[in-house]
Design a protein around this motif. Structure first.
Motif, short mmCIF file in Angstrom:
data_model
loop_
_atom_site.label_atom_id
_atom_site.label_comp_id
_atom_site.label_asym_id
_atom_site.label_seq_id
_atom_site.Cartn_x
_atom_site.Cartn_y
_atom_site.Cartn_z
N ILE A 160 0.83 -1.22 0.00
CA ILE A 160 0.00 0.00 0.00
C ILE A 160 0.86 1.26 0.00
O ILE A 160 0.40 2.33 0.40
CB ILE A 160 -0.95 0.02 1.22
CG1 ILE A 160 -0.13 -0.03 2.53
CG2 ILE A 160 -1.94 -1.13 1.18
CD1 ILE A 160 -0.96 0.23 3.77
N TRP A 161 2.12 1.15 -0.46
CA TRP A 161 2.99 2.33 -0.42
C TRP A 161 2.45 3.53 -1.18
O TRP A 161 2.66 4.68 -0.76
CB TRP A 161 4.40 1.97 -0.87
CG TRP A 161 4.54 1.61 -2.33
CD1 TRP A 161 4.52 0.38 -2.88
CD2 TRP A 161 4.73 2.52 -3.42
NE1 TRP A 161 4.68 0.43 -4.23
CE2 TRP A 161 4.81 1.75 -4.60
CE3 TRP A 161 4.84 3.91 -3.52
CZ2 TRP A 161 4.97 2.32 -5.85
CZ3 TRP A 161 5.01 4.48 -4.78
CH2 TRP A 161 5.08 3.69 -5.92
N PRO A 162 1.74 3.36 -2.31
CA PRO A 162 1.19 4.57 -2.95
C PRO A 162 0.19 5.29 -2.05
O PRO A 162 0.14 6.52 -2.01
CB PRO A 162 0.53 4.03 -4.22
CG PRO A 162 1.16 2.71 -4.47
CD PRO A 162 1.45 2.15 -3.11
N TYR A 163 -0.60 4.51 -1.31
CA TYR A 163 -1.58 5.13 -0.41
C TYR A 163 -0.89 5.80 0.77
O TYR A 163 -1.36 6.84 1.26
CB TYR A 163 -2.57 4.07 0.09
CG TYR A 163 -3.36 3.42 -1.03
CD1 TYR A 163 -4.43 4.08 -1.60
CD2 TYR A 163 -3.01 2.17 -1.50
CE1 TYR A 163 -5.16 3.50 -2.62
CE2 TYR A 163 -3.72 1.57 -2.53
CZ TYR A 163 -4.80 2.24 -3.09
OH TYR A 163 -5.50 1.66 -4.10
N ILE A 164 0.24 5.22 1.21
CA ILE A 164 0.99 5.85 2.30
C ILE A 164 1.56 7.19 1.84
O ILE A 164 1.50 8.20 2.57
CB ILE A 164 2.12 4.91 2.79
CG1 ILE A 164 1.51 3.65 3.41
CG2 ILE A 164 3.02 5.63 3.78
CD1 ILE A 164 2.56 2.64 3.86
N LEU A 165 2.11 7.22 0.63
CA LEU A 165 2.62 8.49 0.10
C LEU A 165 1.51 9.52 -0.03
O LEU A 165 1.68 10.70 0.31
CB LEU A 165 3.30 8.25 -1.25
CG LEU A 165 4.63 7.49 -1.24
CD1 LEU A 165 5.18 7.35 -2.65
CD2 LEU A 165 5.64 8.21 -0.36
N LEU A 166 0.37 9.08 -0.52
CA LEU A 166 -0.77 10.00 -0.66
C LEU A 166 -1.22 10.50 0.71
O LEU A 166 -1.49 11.70 0.89
CB LEU A 166 -1.92 9.28 -1.37
CG LEU A 166 -3.22 10.10 -1.53
CD1 LEU A 166 -2.97 11.33 -2.38
CD2 LEU A 166 -4.32 9.23 -2.15
N SER A 167 -1.30 9.59 1.68
CA SER A 167 -1.72 9.98 3.03
C SER A 167 -0.73 10.96 3.65
O SER A 167 -1.12 11.95 4.28
CB SER A 167 -1.87 8.74 3.90
OG SER A 167 -2.21 9.08 5.22
N LEU A 168 0.58 10.69 3.47
CA LEU A 168 1.59 11.61 3.99
C LEU A 168 1.47 12.98 3.35
O LEU A 168 1.60 14.01 4.03
CB LEU A 168 2.98 11.03 3.75
CG LEU A 168 3.40 9.85 4.65
CD1 LEU A 168 4.73 9.29 4.17
CD2 LEU A 168 3.51 10.31 6.09
N GLY A 169 1.22 13.00 2.05
CA GLY A 169 1.05 14.28 1.37
C GLY A 169 -0.12 15.07 1.93
O GLY A 169 -0.05 16.28 2.15
N ILE A 170 -1.22 14.35 2.18
CA ILE A 170 -2.43 15.03 2.70
C ILE A 170 -2.20 15.55 4.11
O ILE A 170 -2.51 16.71 4.43
CB ILE A 170 -3.63 14.07 2.65
CG1 ILE A 170 -3.99 13.76 1.19
CG2 ILE A 170 -4.83 14.66 3.38
CD1 ILE A 170 -5.07 12.71 1.04
N THR A 171 -1.65 14.68 5.00
CA THR A 171 -1.48 15.10 6.39
C THR A 171 -0.44 16.21 6.52
O THR A 171 -0.62 17.14 7.32
CB THR A 171 -1.05 13.90 7.25
OG1 THR A 171 0.11 13.28 6.68
CG2 THR A 171 -2.18 12.88 7.33
#
Length: 806
Positions: A31-42
């Motif tokens: 799920i690394w793409p989702y982790i990157l997206l989540s980090l970008g959002i937070t």
């Protein structure tokens, strides 16, 4: 690949299993793409929070408290007094008083905090302090709408408009007690002139233009006294000792406007010290006021008597008295001076008694301040004033019904009664002494008869003049002493360090905010993924299947992309075909070598791929040159004949029911060499009873002599019972479990059958595994090498291109 053990004993599944770190890392990597997206959002949200949140700063100062004294103890220093209690109590009392509403009100009286000026920014309003383009003067003797925003707009230097911005306002009245909530007030339509009073039913103030801007806009908020007191005596202001071994207090104020907070703390300390000094000077001031009242009367009397003496001497040409008269004068002067002092004391006792009866302790003068030496009375009055000071301290923060206030009131009442009883005794003693002095004076006056009449009159006037002069001088001396004491008083406490602003805001904290954003950015997607896995009821992991099941896993079969079930026959180079070849190889280690083999294929429920597995396993045996027979034992849902384009008019059901006795009649050859089929036949009314008859066992025995491998496509064991009976006729039973379809609870069902010794020759097949499961390590056996087989060449090419290798 590890070969399964046919004699594998049942393995007890532990209640709690250790976390597989490798599986966890693979799950996170998936799920690394989702982790990157989540980090970008937070992180973006953290930046916006810091950027568009008004920072809160901390302003602090240090204040020294004199040991074993409280601020109120200074009021009694002229009498040598001190507050009762330990250092801790004194320190705690001062902390309470510093945060009390009366002290805060006195500080706010010196600060223009009743109007706040705010400038609109993106999402926030920032307060302007001191340097403002307009100045507002509020008439608090008029009702005011406060604690809400009012917009002031001007397009020239003469007039402006005002608009009520907020939905709710507090309507404050001049008594500072009455308050109402007013919703959605109507804004005035007219314009107002700078410098003139804005006369409205709910507001009265005037605005002066102090800046150079010819046009502009600003928000103001009127703050009534109650809201200001609530803010500056609330949680934002904290007072605490710097150290347990010291009496230095740290005053800390949280504020969005640092300069404003600094001014408030400095003013609060200055007001407090002035209040302390004023209370210290109260005793000396009371003494001076008491003496001044006496001096006014004595001054008039002394002037009158002096005029009489001068006139008498002029009229009678008599200036001196005889030696006999002088002796009498000296005796009378001494006695009358003592009499006047006793009368002065009695006057003080009577006045003190009236104060105590009225419970008016603000005007009481300590006896020692007037030269009255009475240690018992002085001690009692000192104790009374200490109790009254303690009550004043409690009353600043507590009500009359509070236990500390009630307790000190009882002590004051007891002390009051003790002093009144003592005053009755000292007053009686004073009366006796006064009567004795008056009698002694009368006896001496009786000797006047031997003196000439003129000398007697002169002696009387001189006596009266000397008496008043002596008393006047005595009071002047006492007044001077009290004035010197008041002038020399200084506060016991002092400011150690004026207010300083911490340049780093305490909220929001940049480092902490970004750290929390990083943690949340990683935890949220991982938590969601793990939560989905935790609450997922379907089997998606071959390793989990092996770990929880008591049966051995022979192979994993990847998901077929073809529309029909004849994958092995029509696509011999596919990954699915290779998986069935692997299954065939593994079965060679399990099945008997000396005779033909019967392989039963079943599942827990319909739809898990048992028919697909039966067809392709039979096909892979046929391709290897073995004579293979595929029997459709699922009499309820016949399917096999459709894939091979055969008829289902005759089959297993017609043979077992006796409608057909010739086995050749039910055998159907397929278009593929070495592969024959016995279809299920028409659906009978009693399929369970037909499969468990001896006729079926005889059929299998007969087919064993003709075929090397017999594949039984049986009904699901979780839905019907006859499949369990067929286990005794098979050399091996293959349980089909389908990826992301079979429920995890099915594993428990299989384990229960294993525990009952019903599945001694049973093994697992993990069917329909998706490509992404292989990619992230969830597959098992053949099929994990995507890109090796012909139909996967295109995918391999795209991945190589993505990786920069193709």
């Amino acid at each position: 690949m590890n070969q399964p053990d046919p004699q594998r004993p049942p393995v007890a599944v532990p209640e709690e299993e250790l976390i597989d770190v490798k599986d966890l890392l693979l799950q996170v990597w998936r799920i690394w793409p989702y982790i990157l997206l989540s980090l970008g959002i937070t992180l973006t949200l953290a930046y916006l929070l810091i950027r568009y949140t008004v920072p809160v700063y901390q302003v602090s100062s240090k204040f020294f408290v004199k040991e074993k004294e409280s601020p109120l103890s200074g009021i009694f220093e002229t009498a040598g007094l001190g507050m009762m209690g330990q250092d801790e109590m004194v320190l705690g009392n001062q902390m309470i008083i510093l945060k009390s509403r009366p002290i805060a009100a006195a500080a706010l009286d010196r600060l223009a905090f009743d109007v706040e000026y705010l400038q609109e920014d993106v999402f926030v309003q920032k307060e302007l302090y001191r340097n403002t383009p307009i100045a507002v003067e509020v008439d608090w003797m008029h009702p005011q709408l406060s604690n809400g925003l009012i917009r002031i707009q001007w397009s020239d230097r003469q007039t402006f408009r005002l608009t009520y911005v907020d939905a709710d306002y507090t309507q404050a009245f001049p008594d500072n007690e009455s308050r109402n909530i007013l919703e959605d007030p109507a804004s005035p339509s007219q314009t107002f002139r700078f410098g003139d009073w804005v006369e409205l039913p709910m507001n009265r103030f005037r605005v002066a233009l102090t800046g150079v801007e010819d046009e502009g806009e600003l928000l103001i908020r009127l703050r009534d006294r109650q809201s200001l007191l609530g803010h500056y005596t609330g949680e934002d202001l904290s007072i605490s000792p710097m150290d347990k071994q010291s009496t230095i207090l740290q005053l800390t104020l949280k504020t969005e406007t640092p300069a404003k907070g600094r001014d408030y703390l400095n003013t609060l300390q200055e007001v407090y010290l002035e209040n302390e000094l004023q209370e210290k000077n109260t005793m000396a001031t009371n003494t001076i006021d008491f003496i001044d009242a006496q001096l006014v009367v004595l001054s008039d009397s002394l002037l009158y008597i002096e005029n009489r003496l001068e006139n008498f001497r002029s009229n009678n040409a008599t200036y001196d008295i005889s030696s006999e008269g002088s002796a009498i004068f000296e005796q009378l002067k001494e006695l009358e001076t003592e009499l006047a002092q006793q009368q002065f004391k009695r006057s003080y006792y009577q006045q003190l008694q009236r104060y105590l009866q009225r419970e008016d302790y603000t005007q009481i003068v300590v006896p020692s301040g007037l030269g009255i030496e009475d240690p018992i009375l002085s001690t009692l009055i000192e104790n009374l004033l200490e109790l009254q000071a303690e009550k004043s301290m409690h009353a600043s923060v507590l009500t009359e019904i509070a236990p500390p206030v009630r307790e000190v009131n009882l002590k004051i009442a007891d002390m009051n009664r003790s002093i009144l009883e003592l005053l009755e005794n000292v007053d009686q003693n004073a009366q006796l002494l006064i009567r004795d002095l008056e009698e002694r004076i009368a006896r001496i006056e009786s000797t006047f008869g031997s003196l000439p009449q003129t000398e007697q009159n002169l002696l009387r006037i001189q006596r009266e003049f000397a008496l008043n002069e002596e008393l006047y001088t005595f009071l002047l001396e006492r007044r001077a002493e009290a004035a010197i004491t008041r002038a020399s008083n200084t506060p016991s406490n002092k400011i150690i360090e004026t207010a300083l602003v911490n340049p780093d805001p305490i909220s929001p904290k940049k480092a902490l905010t970004f750290l929390i954003a990083l943690i949340l950015g990683g935890v949220i997607p991982v938590g969601i993924s793990m939560g989905r896995n935790f609450f997922n009821t379907k089997i998606k992991d071959a390793k989990e299947l092996e770990k929880k099941s008591q049966l051995s896993l022979l192979t994993s079969i990847n998901q077929s992309q073809e529309k029909d079930n004849l994958v092995v026959l029509q696509h011999p180079r596919s990954g699915v075909t290779e998986a069935f070849r692997s299954l065939r190889a593994n079965l060679n280690f399990i099945l008997p070598k000396e005779r033909s083999s019967v392989i039963m294929i079943t599942s827990s429920i319909s739809g898990e791929g048992k028919t697909f597995s039966s067809i392709n396993l039979a096909s892979v045996y046929a391709l290897s040159g073995k004579r293979t027979l595929l029997i459709g034992c699922d009499l309820r849902k016949p399917k096999i004949f459709e894939d091979f384009g055969l008829k289902n008019k005759q089959g297993l059901s017609t043979y077992l029911s006796g409608q057909e006795s010739d086995t050749e009649a039910i055998l159907q050859a397929t278009a593929y060499e070495h592969l024959d089929i016995i279809a299920s036949g028409p659906i009978p009314p009693n399929p369970a009873e037909l499969l468990i008859t001896d006729r079926f066992a005889q059929l299998l025995q007969q087919m064993r002599e003709r075929y090397e491998v017999i594949i039984l496509d049986t009904p699901p064991v979780g839905l019907v019972s006859e499949s369990l009976d067929l286990l005794q006729l098979a050399d091996a039973c293959l349980f089909v479990v389908r990826y992301n379809y079979s429920q995890k609870v099915f594993i428990e069902h299989i384990n229960a059958l294993k525990k009952q010794q019903l599945l001694n020759k049973a093994y697992l097949i993990f069917n329909g595994v998706e490509k992404k499961a292989y990619r992230y390590g969830y597959g098992y056996g053949y099929g994990y090498g995507y890109g090796y087989y012909a139909e996967d060449a295109e995918e391999k090419k795209s991945w190589k291109k993505w990786l920069g290798r193709g």
